[in-house]
Design an enzyme around this catalytic site. Structure first.
Site, short mmCIF file in Angstrom:
data_model
loop_
_atom_site.label_atom_id
_atom_site.label_comp_id
_atom_site.label_asym_id
_atom_site.label_seq_id
_atom_site.Cartn_x
_atom_site.Cartn_y
_atom_site.Cartn_z
N TYR A 1 0.86 -1.18 0.00
CA TYR A 1 0.00 0.00 0.00
C TYR A 1 0.90 1.23 0.00
CZ TYR A 1 -3.38 3.48 1.72
OH TYR A 1 -4.18 4.58 1.87
N ASP B 1 9.53 2.88 -0.67
CA ASP B 1 8.55 3.59 0.15
C ASP B 1 8.82 3.24 1.62
OD1 ASP B 1 6.37 4.56 1.50
OD2 ASP B 1 4.86 3.63 0.21
N LYS C 1 4.68 9.40 8.37
CA LYS C 1 4.42 8.88 9.73
C LYS C 1 5.37 9.43 10.80
CE LYS C 1 2.01 4.77 7.97
NZ LYS C 1 0.63 4.84 8.33
C1 LIG Z 1 3.99 2.25 3.08
C2 LIG Z 1 3.00 3.37 3.05
N1 LIG Z 1 3.07 4.29 2.05
C3 LIG Z 1 2.21 5.32 1.99
C4 LIG Z 1 1.20 5.47 2.93
C5 LIG Z 1 0.26 6.63 2.83
O1 LIG Z 1 0.52 7.56 3.84
P1 LIG Z 1 -0.62 8.59 4.30
O2 LIG Z 1 -1.67 7.78 5.00
O3 LIG Z 1 0.11 9.55 5.18
O4 LIG Z 1 -1.14 9.24 3.06
C6 LIG Z 1 1.09 4.55 3.97
C7 LIG Z 1 0.02 4.68 4.97
O5 LIG Z 1 -0.30 3.80 5.71
C8 LIG Z 1 2.01 3.47 4.03
O6 LIG Z 1 1.94 2.55 5.00
#
Ligand SMILES: Cc1ncc(COP(=O)(O)O)c(C=O)c1O
Length: 390
Positions: free
Chosen positions: A98, A193, A221
């Protein structure tokens, strides 16, 4: 955490990861209060934005970094930059990873080795995901086959540095190094990511564990310390294509917001090696307590960890595969067992991520009392999971 009815919980969600130090850490709150008193947003860079950017550059292999307000914005912008830099359209992502609710990344895998993106939610058109290739995680042959077929059209491979969004499914057999090399060989960019793992697993995130150098990285985060701050960064020659230096557009009214960057910077500075060591130790203790309780009731399970991140898979039988390697494996869980376990834990005062496909987030605030409360909650929760029939 206390709810509106006054019930108190041990929190293992930690706001889905950001609260590495726990809720309302006094030094984070004091720094935020001082920042708020000065003003909330200026529409021009502030000192804490620059300091936070420098902190990220010092801890990771990125040469340059751009601040945004959410992980979704970070991955969306990194993809745009990769496409602008390479002049190519297609991207590879992995089933079960995700990356936020970026339309082009909300594509799930169908069956087969190479599956062209199928929208995973109403509202995302097939045209939007037409350039998204979804492959099984940890599957080097699938990546090789995709590059053999579409090599000169692929702008980037994006992956969670160590996936936590299908449950914790770490990379195996140097998967990240393989992806970085395959991208290099084919003129594509490797995007790691680290929104979930960044500054959580180690002070340098998953990069601190496997040391694989991506072309672009995304963060979020923990770096916002409970406020909306995120970032993407990478190779200087790639980042030079970003406006205003280059022509790939990206902007945000509240990007690098001084309150958010103050909370993030303070959190990163407070997260010393001792803090990470304590969280790692607490995480191991929790994993052991969970396993002992489930074993006692004969509930088959697999616990997988990436540093202090871990998750519990309620597998069908103890004779099944000892390892979950991909989304198909993660999907083979007995979900009603997780549901029964989750609700029994909640009733007993432990707030777990309400999904079988999520990591448990341990914070530095989990003390001996919290562990004792967790241990007593586990006995009835394990019984509830055991009571569920297949
Ligand atoms: C690996 C990863 N990338 C991107 C995101 C998206 O971040 P946001 O919820 O701050 O948009 C998340 C959110 O859980 C994530 O776990």
């Amino acid at each position: 955490m206390t709810d509106v009815d006054g019930n108190r919980y041990v929190d293992l969600v930690s706001s889905w990861g950001p609260l590495l130090l726990g809720h309302a850490h006094p030094e984070v709150i004091a720094a935020v209060q001082a920042a708020v008193a000065r003003g909330t947003s200026y529409g021009t860079p502030t000192e804490t934005e620059v300091l936070l950017g420098e902190e990220i550059v010092a801890r990771t292999p990125v040469d340059k970094v751009r601040l945004v307000s959410s992980g979704t914005e970070a991955t969306m912008s990194a993809l745009r930059l990769a496409r602008g830099f390479t002049g190519r359209a297609k991207i590879i992502k992995f089933a079960g990873c995700y990356h936020g609710h970026v339309d082009a990344l909300l594509a799930q895998a169908g069956s087969g080795v190479i599956t062209l993106g199928i929208p995973g939610t109403p509202g995302v058109t097939e045209a939007t995901t037409a350039d998204t290739i979804v492959l099984p995680y940890n599957d080097q042959a699938a990546v090789t086959a995709a590059f053999a077929e579409y090599g000169d059209q692929i702008a980037a491979v994006i992956t969670e540095a160590s996936p936590g969004n299908m449950g914790v499914v770490p990379p195996r057999d140097n998967f990240n190094a393989f992806l970085a090399q395959t991208c290099r060989d084919n003129g594509a960019l490797f995007i790691s990511d680290e929104v979930m793992t960044g500054f959580r697993i180690t002070r340098s995130g998953w990069y601190g564990v496997d040391g694989v150098q991506p072309d672009l990285m995304t963060f979020g985060k923990v770096m916002g310390g409970g406020f909306p701050a995120a970032a993407f960064g990478g190779r200087a020659d790639v980042m030079a294509h970003l406006a205003p230096e280059g022509s790939v557009y990206q902007a945000g009214t509240l990007s690098g917001n001084p309150i958010a960057t103050t909370a993030g910077l303070t959190t990163l500075r407070l997260a010393t090696d001792e803090v990470y060591a304590k969280i790692d130790e607490t995480s191991l203790t929790i994993q052991r307590l969970v396993s002992t309780a489930l074993d006692k009731e004969g509930v088959p399970h697999v616990i997988q960890a990436a540093g202090n991140l871990f998750s519990v898979f309620f597998v069908e039988s103890s004779e099944g595969p000892a390892e979950i390697r991909d989304f198909t494996g993660a999907n083979a869980q007995v979900l009603p067992r997780f549901t029964a376990f989750f609700h029994a834990m909640l009733d007993a005062g432990v707030y777990l991520p309400p999904s079988a496909f999520e990591a448990w987030f341990v914070s530095a605030a989990i003390d001996d009392d919290a562990l004792a409360a967790l241990e007593s909650a586990l006995a009835p929760a394990a019984r509830a999971a055991a009571a569920v029939q297949d």
